[in-house]
Scaffold this motif. Structure first.
Motif, mmCIF file in Angstrom:
data_model
loop_
_atom_site.group_PDB
_atom_site.id
_atom_site.type_symbol
_atom_site.label_atom_id
_atom_site.label_comp_id
_atom_site.label_asym_id
_atom_site.label_seq_id
_atom_site.Cartn_x
_atom_site.Cartn_y
_atom_site.Cartn_z
ATOM 1 N N ILE A 32 38.440 33.164 36.156
ATOM 2 C CA ILE A 32 37.503 34.468 35.861
ATOM 3 C C ILE A 32 36.245 33.621 35.813
ATOM 4 C CG2 ILE A 32 37.766 33.312 32.955
ATOM 5 C CD1 ILE A 32 37.770 35.718 31.870
ATOM 6 N N LYS A 36 33.027 37.757 32.885
ATOM 7 C CA LYS A 36 34.115 38.081 31.949
ATOM 8 C C LYS A 36 34.067 37.376 30.732
ATOM 9 C CE LYS A 36 36.545 40.833 35.497
ATOM 10 N NZ LYS A 36 37.732 40.948 36.531
ATOM 11 N N TRP A 40 35.090 37.485 25.682
ATOM 12 C CA TRP A 40 36.636 37.945 26.090
ATOM 13 C C TRP A 40 37.341 37.519 24.851
ATOM 14 C CZ3 TRP A 40 40.327 33.788 24.490
ATOM 15 C CH2 TRP A 40 41.322 34.201 25.573
#
Length: 337
Positions: A32, A36, A40
Motif C-alpha cells: 500500500i 492510500k 484507510w
C-alpha cells in the motif's frame, strides 16, 4: 555480525513511509502506498494495516495526531529520542518502545536501535530513526505468505525477531571468550588481551542494561495488552520473554567469565612483576656486602693494608668468592632461591 542497511527506496518516493502492507488475515499481504494509507479502512474482515515510518520525518507527528487521533503526549513519545524500552496500554491501544541490536556498519553490539510501536488492533504503526532489520524479517514472511495474520501476531513477530537477533551478538561474545580461555597467557602479550576482555565485559554490561528494561516491557505487553491481543499471542510472547531471560542469563555468564579472565590475566601479570622484583632484590642482597668490601678497600687514605703486597688483590678476590658462596648457600638453605 554486520548486516546491510535497511532498504529506504520506499521512503525516498513515498513520504515518511519506508513500506506498508495490508495483511489479508491468511499470512500474506498486499503493498500500500502513502496516499492510500490516508483514511484507510478495512475492505474486508480480518484486514490489518501495517506501516513502517521514518520517525524523524517532520510530518510524522502531525500525521499521528490527525490521522490516527493519537494524543499529543503519546505522539511525542513515538517520535522522540526517548528510547528506553517500555510498554503500556491506553484503552484498546498498545504503545511500546523496544530496542534491537545495531547491525549497521561501524556499530558496536552495545549500540542499540530503538523501534516505537503503536496499534489499535486494526492498524499497526512502527517507527524507527536508524536502520533496523527486524521489520524486514517480518515483511519477508508476509511477502512469502507465511507472516502474521492479525495485529497481535504482528506485534509478536516483531518482538520475536528482535529478540532472536540478539543471539548473534551473544554467541559472538561467547565464542571470543572461549578462544581467550584456550590461550596460554604466559605466551601472549597482556595489553591486547586486556583490551579484548575489557571490550567484551563492556558489551555485556551495555546489553544487560538495555535488555533488562526490554524484559520488563515485554512482560507488560503479555500482561496488559488489549483484548485483540489473543491468547495464542500471549503464549508466543511468553516464549519470547523466556528466550530473552535465557539471553540475559548468558550475558551474566559471559560477564562473569570475562571477570575471571581479567583476574587471571592481572594475577599472572602481578605474579610476573613480583618475580622480577624478587630476583632484583636477591641480586641486590648478594652484591651489597661485596660492594661494601670493594668500596671500603677503594678509599684513598694512608695505611690501607696490602697496598705494597703482590698477593693482596687475590686475597680480596678469594674473600669475595667465599662471601658469595656463603650467601648462595644461606639463601638456598632459607629457601630464598
Amino acid at each position: 555480525m554486520r548486516e546491510p542497511l535497511e532498504q529506504t527506496d520506499d521512503a525516498a518516493t513515498d513520504g515518511p513511509m519506508l513500506f506498508g502492507r495490508v495483511l489479508d488475515g491468511k499470512g500474506g499481504g498486499r503493498p500500500i502506498d502513502w496516499n492510500k494509507v490516508q483514511g484507510w479502512r478495512p475492505a474486508r474482515p480480518g484486514e490489518v494495516l501495517w506501516v513502517h515510518l521514518q520517525r524523524t520525518a517532520p510530518v510524522v507527528q502531525e500525521w499521528l495526531e490527525q490521522e490516527l487521533e493519537i494524543p499529543e503526549p503519546t505522539a511525542e513519545l513515538l517520535t522522540s529520542d526517548a528510547t528506553r524500552p517500555r510498554a503500556f496500554r491506553d484503552g484498546e491501544v498498545l504503545v511500546a518502545t523496544l530496542r534491537g541490536i545495531n547491525f549497521n556498519p561501524g556499530a558496536q553490539p552495545e549500540d542499540m536501535v530503538s523501534m516505537q510501536l503503536w496499534s489499535d488492533g486494526a492498524r499497526v504503526v512502527t517507527l524507527r530513526r536508524l536502520s533496523l532489520q527486524t521489520p524486514r524479517d517480518t515483511l519477508s514472511e508476509i511477502d512469502n505468505g507465511r507472516g502474521p495474520t492479525d495485529a497481535g501476531a504482528l506485534v509478536t513477530s516483531l518482538t520475536e525477531h528482535m529478540v532472536h537477533r540478539m543471539n548473534a551478538a551473544i554467541v559472538d561474545m561467547n565464542d571470543e571468550l572461549n578462544k581467550l580461555e584456550e590461550l596460554d597467557f604466559d605466551e601472549e602479550e597482556p595489553d591486547p588481551l586486556l583490551r579484548k576482555i575489557t571490550s567484551i565485559r563492556r558489551n555485556c554490561l551495555a546489553l544487560k542494561r538495555h535488555m533488562g528494561p526490554q524484559h520488563v516491557a515485554l512482560e507488560a505487553i503479555s500482561r496488559d495488552a488489549p483484548d485483540w491481543f489473543e491468547g495464542h499471542d500471549r503464549r508466543e510472547i511468553a516464549e519470547t520473554i523466556a528466550l530473552l531471560r535465557r539471553f540475559l542469563d548468558d550475558i551474566d555468564v559471559s560477564k562473569e567469565s570475562s571477570v575471571v579472565l581479567l583476574d587471571e590475566l592481572r594475577g599472572r601479570s602481578l605474579a610476573s612483576a613480583e618475580r622480577t622484583s624478587y630476583m632484583l632484590t636477591i641480586v641486590a642482597a648478594i652484591f651489597l656486602p661485596l660492594s661494601f668490601i670493594t668500596g671500603l678497600l677503594g678509599i684513598n687514605v694512608g695505611g690501607m693494608p696490602g697496598v705494597h703486597s703482590n698477593i693482596a688483590f687475590w686475597i680480596v678476590c678469594g674473600l669475595c668468592a667465599a662471601i658469595l658462596s656463603l650467601q648462595v648457600y644461606l639463601f638456598w638453605r632459607w629457601k630464598w632461591l
